[in-house]
Motif scaffolding. Structure first.
Motif, PDB file in Angstrom:
ATOM      1  N   LEU A 157      18.401  31.181 -43.284  1.00  0.00           N
ATOM      2  CA  LEU A 157      19.311  31.793 -44.265  1.00  0.00           C
ATOM      3  C   LEU A 157      20.523  30.898 -44.545  1.00  0.00           C
ATOM      4  CD1 LEU A 157      19.636  34.354 -45.996  1.00  0.00           C
ATOM      5  CD2 LEU A 157      21.182  35.206 -44.240  1.00  0.00           C
ATOM      6  N   LEU A 163      27.715  36.331 -44.146  1.00  0.00           N
ATOM      7  CA  LEU A 163      26.963  37.310 -43.362  1.00  0.00           C
ATOM      8  C   LEU A 163      27.985  38.250 -42.752  1.00  0.00           C
ATOM      9  CD1 LEU A 163      24.317  38.253 -41.972  1.00  0.00           C
ATOM     10  CD2 LEU A 163      24.870  36.667 -40.120  1.00  0.00           C
ATOM     11  N   LEU A 205      17.538  35.691 -38.653  1.00  0.00           N
ATOM     12  CA  LEU A 205      18.091  35.083 -39.877  1.00  0.00           C
ATOM     13  C   LEU A 205      18.173  33.564 -39.740  1.00  0.00           C
ATOM     14  CD1 LEU A 205      20.881  37.695 -40.752  1.00  0.00           C
ATOM     15  CD2 LEU A 205      18.596  37.446 -41.799  1.00  0.00           C
ATOM     16  N   ALA A 262      18.080  39.420 -47.828  1.00  0.00           N
ATOM     17  CA  ALA A 262      18.817  38.244 -47.365  1.00  0.00           C
ATOM     18  C   ALA A 262      18.435  37.013 -48.190  1.00  0.00           C
ATOM     19  CB  ALA A 262      18.522  37.998 -45.882  1.00  0.00           C
ATOM     20  N   PHE A 320      25.195  39.131 -47.210  1.00  0.00           N
ATOM     21  CA  PHE A 320      24.149  39.973 -46.648  1.00  0.00           C
ATOM     22  C   PHE A 320      24.805  40.714 -45.494  1.00  0.00           C
ATOM     23  CE2 PHE A 320      20.466  40.469 -43.643  1.00  0.00           C
ATOM     24  CZ  PHE A 320      19.856  41.479 -44.359  1.00  0.00           C
TER      25      PHE A 320
END
Ligand code: GLU
Length: 291
Positions: free
Chosen positions: A67, A40, A62, A24, A8
């Motif tokens: 995540l 990320l 996030l 995400a 992401f």
């Protein structure tokens, strides 16, 4: 077997909204299903619009969403020297050229041409293609302008690039649930004309940094919004020019706001921080985005 790798890659130039959450969380879901990796990447090459405050907000949102990504996070602004080296190679190979026209000059050039009855070609976003005039500037004149500190951007000579790699370019788009390749799509980088590959003060652009980083980080599956679908053609061309491997792509639907338009970073009420402060839980967010 090599691990499938997803990423992401937000740009910290505003607050994250539900559309980012969907992207995400979809990457997270597909990575988990494949027993793969989730990375990320902070895409902060635009050093005027990206700020440490926005980045802190992105990371906080996030984390709150749950995540979960591998450390260290790659921050593009820390890798300008790597982009510079590749840019120099493209300059040496005469695949990019310095483009000096300002927005006003481009507009005037195109208006003049359209007055004579020719419709000027536009890219898939509706922006007029860059006129070919600067491509023909003699080397001496280029050097004189650069030495005189004239503003410019490095643009890809798309015709030269296609002549180098051949027009036979495609990319593979896979199906969401199965990750299996479902169709091969013809890349049409020429539709974008001579795109910007770097700026005078920043040795990269979105397209260059994204293809270099996807390769460097071993990204096998690029999962991102439908708004980047046709830009993928430009990225395929750069991958081919630079001898980089080609990931598989999935361009997901875009979440729309109440007005039927794509969400933007200025739409406060779909912002993740605002929703969190209003009492929403990460599970509520998952439900809201349909995951
Ligand atoms: N940084 C880009 C964005 O925030 C995404 C790039 C990508 O996923 O390829 O729109």
């Amino acid at each position: 077997m090599t691990l499938l790798t997803f990423r992401f890659a937000p740009s910290p130039n505003g607050d994250l909204h539900l559309g980012h959450a969907y992207s995400a969380l979809l990457n997270q879901k597909l990575a988990a299903r494949a027993d793969g990796r989730l990375l990320l990447r902070i895409e902060d090459i635009d050093t005027t619009r990206c700020t440490p405050q926005f980045e802190a907000g992105v990371l906080a949102d996030l984390e709150w969403l749950g995540l979960g990504w591998e450390e260290p996070v790659r921050r593009q602004s820390e890798h300008f020297a790597e982009y510079q080296a590749v840019l120099e190679r493209l300059v040496r190979e005469e695949l990019v050229y310095p483009a000096f026209m300002s927005r006003g000059e481009i507009r005037a050039f195109i208006a003049d041409s359209e007055k004579r009855g020719r419709d000027w070609p536009r890219d898939p976003d509706g922006v007029p293609l860059y006129p070919a005039a600067d491509k023909a500037l003699p080397v001496k004149e280029r050097q004189r302008r650069i030495a005189g500190n004239a503003p410019f951007a490095w643009r890809l000579d798309v015709d030269a690039a296609l002549a180098r790699v051949g027009k036979d370019l495609s990319w593979t788009e896979f199906a969401d649930e199965t990750l299996s390749a479902t169709r091969s799509i013809e890349a049409r980088p020429q539709d974008w004309g001579d795109v910007i590959v770097a700026r005078r003060d920043i040795p990269t652009s979105y397209h260059l940094a994204v293809v270099m980083d996807d390769a460097l980080q071993g990204v096998s599956h690029v999962v991102r919004g439908q708004d980047l679908f046709s830009a993928t053609g430009v990225q395929r061309l750069l991958q081919q020019l630079l001898g980089l491997p080609q990931p598989a792509y999935f361009h997901h639907r875009l979440l729309l706001g109440p007005d039927g338009r794509k969400l933007s970073k200025s739409l406060g009420d779909t912002g993740l921080a605002a929703l969190r402060h209003a009492g929403a839980s990460p599970d509520d967010i998952r439900r809201m985005v349909g995951l």
